[in-house]
Design a protein around this motif. Structure first.
Motif, PDB file in Angstrom:
ATOM      1  N   ALA A   1      -3.153   5.353   1.566  1.00 29.81           N
ATOM      2  CA  ALA A   1      -3.292   5.522   3.008  1.00 29.81           C
ATOM      3  C   ALA A   1      -4.311   4.499   3.505  1.00 29.81           C
ATOM      4  CB  ALA A   1      -3.766   6.937   3.330  1.00 29.81           C
ATOM      5  N   GLY A   2      -4.299   4.249   4.817  1.00 29.82           N
ATOM      6  CA  GLY A   2      -5.271   3.333   5.388  1.00 29.82           C
ATOM      7  C   GLY A   2      -4.686   2.497   6.499  1.00 29.82           C
ATOM      8  N   TRP A   3      -5.243   1.318   6.686  1.00 33.62           N
ATOM      9  CA  TRP A   3      -4.791   0.436   7.759  1.00 33.62           C
ATOM     10  C   TRP A   3      -5.142  -1.013   7.439  1.00 33.62           C
ATOM     11  CZ3 TRP A   3      -9.080  -2.051   9.407  1.00 33.62           C
ATOM     12  CH2 TRP A   3     -10.306  -1.382   9.331  1.00 33.62           C
ATOM     13  N   VAL A   4      -4.513  -1.921   8.202  1.00 28.99           N
ATOM     14  CA  VAL A   4      -4.770  -3.358   8.058  1.00 28.99           C
ATOM     15  C   VAL A   4      -4.711  -3.977   9.448  1.00 28.99           C
ATOM     16  CG1 VAL A   4      -2.330  -3.911   7.607  1.00 28.99           C
ATOM     17  CG2 VAL A   4      -4.132  -5.479   6.824  1.00 28.99           C
ATOM     18  N   ARG A   5      -5.533  -4.998   9.682  1.00 29.03           N
ATOM     19  CA  ARG A   5      -5.497  -5.722  10.953  1.00 29.03           C
ATOM     20  C   ARG A   5      -6.040  -7.129  10.779  1.00 29.03           C
ATOM     21  NH1 ARG A   5     -10.134  -2.250  14.051  1.00 29.03           N
ATOM     22  NH2 ARG A   5     -11.866  -2.768  12.681  1.00 29.03           N
ATOM     23  N   ASN A   6      -5.572  -8.019  11.664  1.00 31.27           N
ATOM     24  CA  ASN A   6      -6.132  -9.366  11.726  1.00 31.27           C
ATOM     25  C   ASN A   6      -7.484  -9.303  12.412  1.00 31.27           C
ATOM     26  OD1 ASN A   6      -4.010 -10.726  10.518  1.00 31.27           O
ATOM     27  ND2 ASN A   6      -3.008 -11.222  12.445  1.00 31.27           N
ATOM     28  N   ARG A   7      -8.346 -10.258  12.068  1.00 27.74           N
ATOM     29  CA  ARG A   7      -9.641 -10.408  12.733  1.00 27.74           C
ATOM     30  C   ARG A   7      -9.622 -11.724  13.506  1.00 27.74           C
ATOM     31  NH1 ARG A   7     -13.122  -6.197  12.898  1.00 27.74           N
ATOM     32  NH2 ARG A   7     -14.695  -7.783  13.163  1.00 27.74           N
ATOM     33  N   MET A   8     -10.381 -11.771  14.572  1.00 24.39           N
ATOM     34  CA  MET A   8     -10.424 -12.971  15.411  1.00 24.39           C
ATOM     35  C   MET A   8     -10.920 -14.202  14.640  1.00 24.39           C
ATOM     36  SD  MET A   8      -9.183 -12.088  18.307  1.00 24.39           S
ATOM     37  CE  MET A   8      -9.692 -13.243  19.546  1.00 24.39           C
ATOM     38  N   ASP A   9     -11.683 -13.994  13.564  1.00 27.44           N
ATOM     39  CA  ASP A   9     -12.209 -15.117  12.777  1.00 27.44           C
ATOM     40  C   ASP A   9     -11.203 -15.681  11.776  1.00 27.44           C
ATOM     41  OD1 ASP A   9     -12.146 -13.222  10.750  1.00 27.44           O
ATOM     42  OD2 ASP A   9     -14.302 -13.243  10.379  1.00 27.44           O
TER      43      ASP A   9
ATOM     44  N   ALA B   1      -8.947  -4.557   5.969  1.00 28.46           N
ATOM     45  CA  ALA B   1      -8.138  -3.403   5.581  1.00 28.46           C
ATOM     46  C   ALA B   1      -9.031  -2.283   5.062  1.00 28.46           C
ATOM     47  CB  ALA B   1      -7.138  -3.795   4.495  1.00 28.46           C
ATOM     48  N   LEU B   2      -8.536  -1.078   5.211  1.00 24.19           N
ATOM     49  CA  LEU B   2      -9.123   0.099   4.584  1.00 24.19           C
ATOM     50  C   LEU B   2      -8.027   0.692   3.719  1.00 24.19           C
ATOM     51  CD1 LEU B   2     -11.511   2.169   4.404  1.00 24.19           C
ATOM     52  CD2 LEU B   2     -10.178   3.537   6.016  1.00 24.19           C
ATOM     53  N   VAL B   3      -8.279   0.810   2.429  1.00 26.28           N
ATOM     54  CA  VAL B   3      -7.296   1.396   1.521  1.00 26.28           C
ATOM     55  C   VAL B   3      -7.926   2.595   0.832  1.00 26.28           C
ATOM     56  CG1 VAL B   3      -5.952  -0.699   1.149  1.00 26.28           C
ATOM     57  CG2 VAL B   3      -7.882  -0.252  -0.320  1.00 26.28           C
ATOM     58  N   GLN B   4      -7.179   3.677   0.763  1.00 26.15           N
ATOM     59  CA  GLN B   4      -7.716   4.861   0.094  1.00 26.15           C
ATOM     60  C   GLN B   4      -6.619   5.611  -0.628  1.00 26.15           C
ATOM     61  OE1 GLN B   4      -9.549   7.044   3.370  1.00 26.15           O
ATOM     62  NE2 GLN B   4      -7.881   8.508   3.341  1.00 26.15           N
ATOM     63  N   GLY B   5      -7.048   6.243  -1.710  1.00 24.73           N
ATOM     64  CA  GLY B   5      -6.130   7.014  -2.534  1.00 24.73           C
ATOM     65  C   GLY B   5      -6.667   7.091  -3.946  1.00 24.73           C
TER      66      GLY B   5
ATOM     67  N   LEU C   1      -6.589  10.383   6.492  1.00 25.13           N
ATOM     68  CA  LEU C   1      -5.431   9.536   6.790  1.00 25.13           C
ATOM     69  C   LEU C   1      -4.264   9.984   5.926  1.00 25.13           C
ATOM     70  CD1 LEU C   1      -7.281   6.089   6.647  1.00 25.13           C
ATOM     71  CD2 LEU C   1      -6.615   7.336   8.701  1.00 25.13           C
ATOM     72  N   SER C   2      -3.051   9.923   6.508  1.00 26.18           N
ATOM     73  CA  SER C   2      -1.889  10.357   5.747  1.00 26.18           C
ATOM     74  C   SER C   2      -0.866   9.246   5.539  1.00 26.18           C
ATOM     75  CB  SER C   2      -1.220  11.542   6.447  1.00 26.18           C
ATOM     76  OG  SER C   2      -0.826  11.156   7.754  1.00 26.18           O
ATOM     77  N   SER C   3      -1.085   8.081   6.161  1.00 29.83           N
ATOM     78  CA  SER C   3      -0.147   6.979   6.014  1.00 29.83           C
ATOM     79  C   SER C   3      -0.901   5.654   6.045  1.00 29.83           C
ATOM     80  CB  SER C   3       0.898   7.014   7.131  1.00 29.83           C
ATOM     81  OG  SER C   3       0.280   6.780   8.383  1.00 29.83           O
TER      82      SER C   3
ATOM     83  N   ALA D   1       0.829  -1.210   0.000  1.00 29.68           N
ATOM     84  CA  ALA D   1       0.000   0.000   0.000  1.00 29.68           C
ATOM     85  C   ALA D   1       0.862   1.258   0.000  1.00 29.68           C
ATOM     86  CB  ALA D   1      -0.946  -0.015   1.198  1.00 29.68           C
ATOM     87  N   ARG D   2       1.890   1.270   0.831  1.00 30.88           N
ATOM     88  CA  ARG D   2       2.781   2.442   0.866  1.00 30.88           C
ATOM     89  C   ARG D   2       3.482   2.629  -0.474  1.00 30.88           C
ATOM     90  NH1 ARG D   2       5.515   1.714   6.879  1.00 30.88           N
ATOM     91  NH2 ARG D   2       3.711   2.453   8.064  1.00 30.88           N
TER      92      ARG D   2
END
Length: 93
Positions: free
Chosen positions: A33-41, A46-50, A84-86, A27-28
């Motif tokens: 910009a955005g974020w990523v994370r594991n889910r318990m399931d 992820a959220l990706v934007q640009g 978001l900036s990163s 993504a970088r």
């Protein structure tokens, strides 16, 4: 052209295979910009934007992910653009 955002739910063998770190690097590299994370399931969220072309390119690349991943499917939905900036890794949810 205004930025777009997509919320992604990535299913398959995507935890414990470097997927989140791969997501941050990719993504970088695409200027997203955005974020990523594991889910318990066992999925990855992820959220990706640009730029729309870069977001589409990211989603296409995410179908494969890092070498050890086995992506079964990606659910992509429109999301509101955030200030978001990163691109970062978030804790498991």
């Amino acid at each position: 052209m205004p930025p777009i955002a997509r919320h992604l739910m990535i299913h398959g063998r995507v935890q414990g295979v470097f997927y989140r770190n791969w997501t941050v690097e990719t993504a970088r590299g695409l200027g997203l910009a955005g974020w990523v994370r594991n889910r318990m399931d066992g999925s990855v969220e992820a959220l990706v934007q640009g730029d729309a072309d870069a977001v589409d390119r990211f989603i296409a690349l995410a179908q494969d992910g890092p070498p050890a991943a086995q992506v079964a499917r990606i659910e992509a939905t429109d999301a509101p653009v955030e200030a978001l900036s990163s691109f970062e890794k978030k804790p498991t949810a």
